[in-house]
Enzyme design. Sequence first.
Site, mmCIF file in Angstrom:
data_model
loop_
_atom_site.group_PDB
_atom_site.id
_atom_site.type_symbol
_atom_site.label_atom_id
_atom_site.label_comp_id
_atom_site.label_asym_id
_atom_site.label_seq_id
_atom_site.Cartn_x
_atom_site.Cartn_y
_atom_site.Cartn_z
ATOM 1 N N TYR A 188 60.892 55.836 38.238
ATOM 2 C CA TYR A 188 60.426 57.222 38.419
ATOM 3 C C TYR A 188 59.795 57.777 37.134
ATOM 4 C CZ TYR A 188 60.900 62.314 38.702
ATOM 5 O OH TYR A 188 60.654 63.671 38.641
ATOM 6 N N TYR A 240 56.744 73.865 43.991
ATOM 7 C CA TYR A 240 58.188 74.196 43.976
ATOM 8 C C TYR A 240 58.434 75.617 44.475
ATOM 9 C CZ TYR A 240 57.270 70.360 40.854
ATOM 10 O OH TYR A 240 56.780 69.211 40.327
HETATM 11 N N1 LIG Z 1 57.611 69.057 37.546
HETATM 12 C C1 LIG Z 1 57.445 67.888 36.963
HETATM 13 O O1 LIG Z 1 56.353 67.465 36.655
HETATM 14 C C2 LIG Z 1 58.724 67.170 36.631
HETATM 15 C C3 LIG Z 1 58.541 65.697 36.388
HETATM 16 C C4 LIG Z 1 59.376 65.200 35.260
HETATM 17 N N2 LIG Z 1 59.100 63.797 35.065
HETATM 18 C C5 LIG Z 1 60.842 65.398 35.515
HETATM 19 O O2 LIG Z 1 61.415 64.568 36.150
HETATM 20 O O3 LIG Z 1 61.446 66.353 35.082
#
Ligand SMILES: NC(=O)CC[C@H](N)C(=O)O
Length: 306
Positions: A188, A240
């Site tokens: 990830y 979000y």
């Molecule tokens: N909003 C984002 O871009 C979060 C991704 C980031 N890699 C995290 O896991 O916190």
Amino acid sequence: MQALIDDIAATMASAEERGKVADYIPELGHVDPKQFAISLATVDGKVYSAGCATTPFSIQSISKVFTLTIALGQVGDSLWSKVGREPSGDPFNSIVQLEHESGKPRNPFINAGAIAVVDAIMMGHEPKETLGEILSFVRYIADDDSIYFDHAVAASEMAHRDRNASLAHFMKAFGHLRHDVDKVLGTYFHQCAIAMSCEQLAHAGLFLASDGINKPSDIRVVASQRARRINSLMMMCGHYDASGEFAFRVGLPAKSGVGGGILAIAPGHGAIAVWSPGLDAYGNSLLGTQALEMFVQKTGWSVFGH
Ligand SMILES: NC(=O)CC[C@H](N)C(=O)O
């Protein structure tokens, strides 16, 4: 069109309030907040750019659109037994809903959902193989083999993984992850650490603007119904707990990342990538959002009309 893109870049260059660069991933905290870039790739093969549109940046959560596309290609609708498709109304790294909803993330774009999606793609393979597949796909849709993983950013996230590790362990406790937590997280974090420029990103997003067909190659990436559904998820969940506000102001399916990038899709017209590293309180690019708002006001390309 080039005049409009130049005008947007000039307006953003003189903006005083530029937001705050994400520093919870220390490697991202070093990025110069003064940068701004915009690139529009149209379905009829034109590209209009301004600012530092060929500078690679960390695409972060924008990568979740690409892993979702890969996962749907591999496991189809069975993906929806692992991850929902409702807006969360909570921050991207929130854990609260997971407990109420038996460890099933609300959607593929919050962190928990994206971690579940990459677990689905892994299918028993080692992270290296899965990462090879993700990078090949992104290079293919962008038609650019120079796209790479920024290993320093991935390592920085791995070293500060407590929050995402909590989400992953919580889901694993509910039986929603099949693979080893650290292997899933390593995959990830690398996916989030893909570095791309606005020009590459706009090109990569074009298939979502043209019913699933990559441009200019004219090769189908996904069925038109799937492109439509991915766009709807981007509209409802791509920002979000600020997705409603983004729809209100911009009205395009779009996905943001904490690197300060946003990929927006104007179905039938093109894909627009913007980048400015300073974020608002929700973790979305402050100037990137303003630039897209200005863009739709002038073009009338919002999916909700002029
Ligand atoms: N909003 C984002 O871009 C979060 C991704 C980031 N890699 C995290 O896991 O916190």
